[in-house]
Enzyme design. Structure first.
Site, PDB file in Angstrom:
ATOM      1  CG  ASP A 326     -19.672  50.724  89.165  1.00  0.00           C
ATOM      2  OD1 ASP A 326     -19.300  49.928  88.306  1.00  0.00           O
ATOM      3  OD2 ASP A 326     -20.335  51.739  88.919  1.00  0.00           O
ATOM      4  CG  ASP A 631     -22.489  54.958  89.900  1.00  0.00           C
ATOM      5  OD1 ASP A 631     -22.536  53.805  89.436  1.00  0.00           O
ATOM      6  OD2 ASP A 631     -21.860  55.880  89.351  1.00  0.00           O
ATOM      7  CG  ASP A 635     -23.546  49.160  90.707  1.00  0.00           C
ATOM      8  OD1 ASP A 635     -22.904  48.267  90.147  1.00  0.00           O
ATOM      9  OD2 ASP A 635     -23.354  50.371  90.499  1.00  0.00           O
TER      10      ASP A 635
END
Length: 934
Positions: A326, A631, A635
């Site tokens: 990410d 995070d 995700d």
């Protein structure tokens, strides 16, 4: 339903809602009964009993349990008890390490607000969030956490931070207008608010359209539940290895037993011998050593701010071929930062990290002190913002309010300007016109210290520029002519192409606060704002690439922003094909096209949780070992599907943490690459102890098998084999788990995901070394049998010869193509201790009367010791010669190292020693002689 594309009247009609009065308390209770509480299904933690039971789900452990039962049935209680102790100790060790990891995860859990404001019976009421139902009216204010999905019908300067759901780092400005595209990305549905997000600024009201599992957050938890967790590469390899051992053990046992019975040996003797061979074939120490080695890696990772939740994940990181990460909060700081200021004729850069009010101002690569005109610009940015900067009890800096405004506040503080100081100096807010997503600008009137009034404006550059008639140029006001307007537009485009969020600043003095704030303004300049990459990110990505690992960024951010970050961290260049792919483009690809694109695309932007999951699946279908980092809640499904999942401990959501194998307690992307290095070291060490255990155990099999074929008395009893497997083998094997990293560990490409632990060259190496060790033991045994005419004496010689031969064999295992008795052994004091303990225990086994009785050994004489030394040392030398054979070489290409300056001879002399290198030795000797001559 596509609530964002419906007319609001249709929404209220479908939900039978009243936006003026809200639901009655009776109606709310009825709907609560119908829809259920506004809660997400949460995964229960793994129970201690489940953790303990999992330790026995291992084929080798099953074999050991079977051997224990058979030994008890045959009356060999000592052997059975000893094996049982190994099983229990291994289970307890694995249980303790994984239970501690679960406790560490529990310590990371944080309580969140469970209250929400709704309109019930015509009155604003605060209720528990779990009691919110579809049709409720949510009342939203700055700082509130949104408790359910809702369609906005009132939005006053409202913006929301949705990074936990979409990955978008910037606050999203909201409106109440109907949208047209039913497939609009969640981050672009500006007339909706979603559970789990928070209000950055402004206020509003929303009609609740979904609660609990029906929310977007609930959809993600459904994906999470439907996503199967696969085995890690190490688990797959060890399971394959364990299955192979079952067949080998059964085959060897049956063959020897049948052969012995055919040749006329007693049935009961052959049963005992078969058990002894089964004990030899099964490396009792393998489960314990594997668990302990992984636990060592877990402990090392904990020192580097990483909490490992599943032990095999430590090694699996070493197999990683792709890291899907990410962007927001992982590659970047997740702290909007003002990086560039453009004022007529000047482009000023600002350094610093995150929200910490420390940094330097540079112009033309020269550090400057903020002058009056720069301070005027920074003051305008501060006064036109409502966000505030505060220092937490933990010493961390955070922004209260809109993050983009926060960047202006922090930049001003770097120049010594803050709101408290300006207030003391006499700046007082007279009127505020909040930001409007339609007008894309805001204004705040102030009373100045000299008694005058002024209005400070910020907003989209083109909008602010159109409201200006003058230009501030180094303290002087000039007419804003067409040439100047074109220059401002050009700079705005250049900054935008770099992925910066650009704002225009302007001001003017006014007579009264009722005066039009957006007319005849003085243009001050432009600000370039970005969520900057972590300083360690570029170096970590470069190291990953050098190790043959591809890095792909998957984000909910805009493509231009993602591409700008990608260029800064060296992930993409202008020449890279398929640099950025958006979620919409991804959705239109076929499965075959997706498989091809995922390998070449370095950045995926504006993606949904489903897109992230598809990317991970596509890479896995191409045979990649995927590590996924993230995070946010968005995700979590991809994290669960990935071979190795890594979440953030500080900014990460609990859903992401629960779905991950490893949690970074410092949120540092660079720690992931350190984990990859540690994973490779762990695999090297696992392979070393497998090499050691298998070659030692196989040598025991050869000793017994060859002796039976030759018609000799069995050289080793069952207790001898058990002693060797649990004492001589295990302690040195355990110490190999503490071996330091070899110098070229990050220069090898990742291992082939399908590569077996026992490759063909590795099998040949183990086989030849086992035969040589067995030959040395049998040679000493035969000589002792002829010299002393005593089976007990000969067995003692064989017992000691094989034991010390295996001790010396550690140095053959430490280095692939060299004898590992060199200076690096000092970095592993556990190995030195293990060799000392093994030697002492071996002496105890032959000199202490109690053990003489149990093990049926005799105290060795000097002549016996001579046989032992020759039988254990000569094989070690022969193994070094055999290691040069071409069919035992495991070739893995090394990536070229960075170009280095020639190393002087004195540096060679002081360099740390590796395996014995004659060229290095001669260089050092020559240098030393040269110094002596001088």
């Amino acid at each position: 339903m596509s609530w964002h594309t419906m007319e609001f009247k249709s929404v209220t009609s479908d939900l039978n809602a009243n936006i003026d009065e809200g639901l009655s308390f009776d109606e709310a209770s009825a709907r609560l009964e119908k829809y259920g509480p506004n809660l997400l299904k949460t995964k229960k933690g793994v129970s201690p009993w489940r953790l303990l039971a999992d330790q026995f789900k291992n084929i080798i452990v099953g074999l050991l349990i079977a051997a224990t039962v058979i030994s008890f049935l045959l009356g060999e209680t000592i052997e059975a008890a000893a094996i049982l102790v190994v099983i229990v100790l291994n289970a307890l060790l694995g249980f303790i390490t994984e239970y501690r990891a679960e406790q560490a995860m529990d310590a990371l859990k944080k309580m969140v607000s469970t209250k929400a404001k709704v309109l019930r019976g015509g009155k604003a009421t605060q209720i528990h969030a779990e009691k919110i139902v579809p049709g409720d009216i949510l009342i939203l204010e700055e700082g509130d956490r949104v408790a359910a999905d809702g369609r906005l019908f009132k939005a006053d300067n409202l913006s929301a931070i949705e990074s936990s759901l979409t990955g978008e780092s910037e606050a999203v400005f909201k409106s109440i207008d109907k949208l047209e595209d039913p497939d609009e990305a969640i981050g672009d549905r500006v007339n909706m608010v979603y559970m789990g997000t928070s209000v950055a600024r402004g206020s509003g009201k929303a009609l609740v359209v979904a609660t609990g599992q029906a929310t977007e957050m609930g959809n993600i938890t459904k994906l999470l539940a439907e996503t199967e967790t696969g085995q890690t590469p190490l688990e797959k390899r060890l399971n394959t290895l364990s299955r192979s051992l079952v067949f080998v053990t059964l085959a060897v046992t049956v063959v020897v037993a049948v052969f012995g019975i055919i040749t006329g040996r007693p049935l009961i003797t052959m049963l005992y011998t078969a058990i002894a061979l089964a004990i030899s074939a099964v490396p009792e120490g393998l489960p314990a050593v594997a668990t302990i080695t992984l636990a060592i890696g877990m402990k090392r990772m904990a020192r580097q701010k990483a909490i490992i939740r599943r032990l095999p994940a430590v090694e699996s990181l070493g197999s990683t071929t792709f890291i899907c990460t990410d962007k927001t909060g992982t590659i970047t700081e997740n702290q909007m930062t003002l990086e560039q200021i453009w004022m007529p004729g000047e482009l000023i850069s600002i350094s610093g990290e995150g929200y910490r009010p420390e940094g330097k101002f540079t112009h033309n690569d020269q550090t400057i002190e903020p002058g009056n005109h720069l301070k005027m610009f920074l003051r305008a940015g501060l006064l036109s913002s409502t966000a505030s900067l505060q220092n937490t009890e933990q010493g961390e800096w955070e922004i209260i309010g809109d993050p983009t405004e926060g960047s202006l506040v922090v930049a001003a503080d770097k120049a010594g300007l803050n709101r408290e100081k300006l207030t003391l100096d006499g700046y007082k807010i007279a009127r505020e016109i909040p930001f409007s997503s339609e007008e894309k600008r805001m204004a705040i009137y102030y009373e100045l210290p000299d008694g005058k009034r002024a209005v400070f404006v910020k907003g989209a550059p083109s909008i602010v520029l159109n409201s200006c008639t003058k230009l501030q140029n180094k303290g002087e006001q000039e007419e804003l002519n067409e040439k100047a307007r074109k220059r401002v537009t050009q700079v705005n485009d250049e900054m935008g192409n770099e992925g910066l969020r650009v704002l225009g600043l302007a001001y003017k003095e006014v007579e009264d606060v009722s005066e039009d704030p957006y007319k005849d303004l003085v243009f001050l300049g432009l600000t370039g704002i970005l969520d900057p990459p972590r300083k360690e990110a570029a170096e970590a990505i470069a190291e990953a690439r050098a190790a043959g690992i591809q890095v792909t960024v998957i984000t909910g951010d805009q493509p231009t922003t993602a591409a700008a970050i990608g260029k800064r961290i060296g992930l993409i260049t202008d020449t890279v094909k398929d640099k950025v792919l958006t979620g919409k483009e991804l959705a239109h690809l076929s499965e075959i096209e997706l498989k091809e694109k995922v390998r070449s695309t370095r950045i995926f932007a504006r993606v949904s949780p489903e897109n992230k999951l598809d990317i991970v699946k596509a890479l896995q279908k191409k045979g990649e070992i995927v590590a996924m980092t993230g995070d946010g809640v968005n995700d979590a499904p991809a994290l669960k599907k990935a071979d190795v999942s890594v979440s953030m401990g500080i900014t990460g959501t609990m859903v992401a943490r629960e779905a991950s194998d490893m949690v970074l307690s410092d949120d540092n992307f660079a720690t992931i690459v350190k984990a990859v290095r540690q994973g490779r070291v762990i695999f090297q060490n696992i392979k070393k102890f497998i090499h050691y255990l298998f070659s030692c155990n196989l040598s025991e099999i050869f000793v017994i098998f060859i002796a039976i074929i030759a018609g000799l008395p069995v050289p080793l009893l069952a207790l001898h084999l058990l002693w060797l497997n649990l004492i001589t083998d295990v302690f040195p094997a355990l110490s190999l788990g503490f071996e330091p990293s070899e110098r070229n560990v990050m220069r090898h490409p990742p291992r082939d995901p399908g590569e077996r632990i026992l490759t063909r060259p590795f099998q040949w190496r183990i086989l030849i070394q086992a035969l040589i060790l067995a030959a040395g033991t049998l040679g000493a045994y035969l000589y002792a049998l002829q010299s002393f005419a005593s089976v007990e004496v000969a067995r003692t010689v064989a017992f000691l010869t094989l034991a010390f031969g295996q001790v010396i064999h550690v140095f053959n295992v430490r280095r692939v193509n060299a004898f590992g008795l060199e200076r690096s052994i000092l970095k592993n004091p556990y190995l030195i201790g293990a060799l000392a303990i093994t030697t002492v225990l071996q002496l105890v086994a032959v000199y202490v009367p109690f053990f003489n009785l149990v093990l049926r050994t005799v105290p060795p004489s000097p002549t016996m010791w001579l046989m032992v030394v020759l039988g254990s040392v000569i094989p070690a030398l022969l193994i070094q010669v055999a290691n040069k054979l071409p069919f035992v070489q495991e070739e893995r290409p090394l990536r070229p190292e960075k170009a280095q300056q020639p190393v002087p001879a004195e540096a060679l002399f002081l360099a740390p020693a590796g395996p014995l290198d004659m060229e290095r030795v001669f260089a050092k000797a020559w240098n030393w002689l040269h110094r002596l001559r001088q």
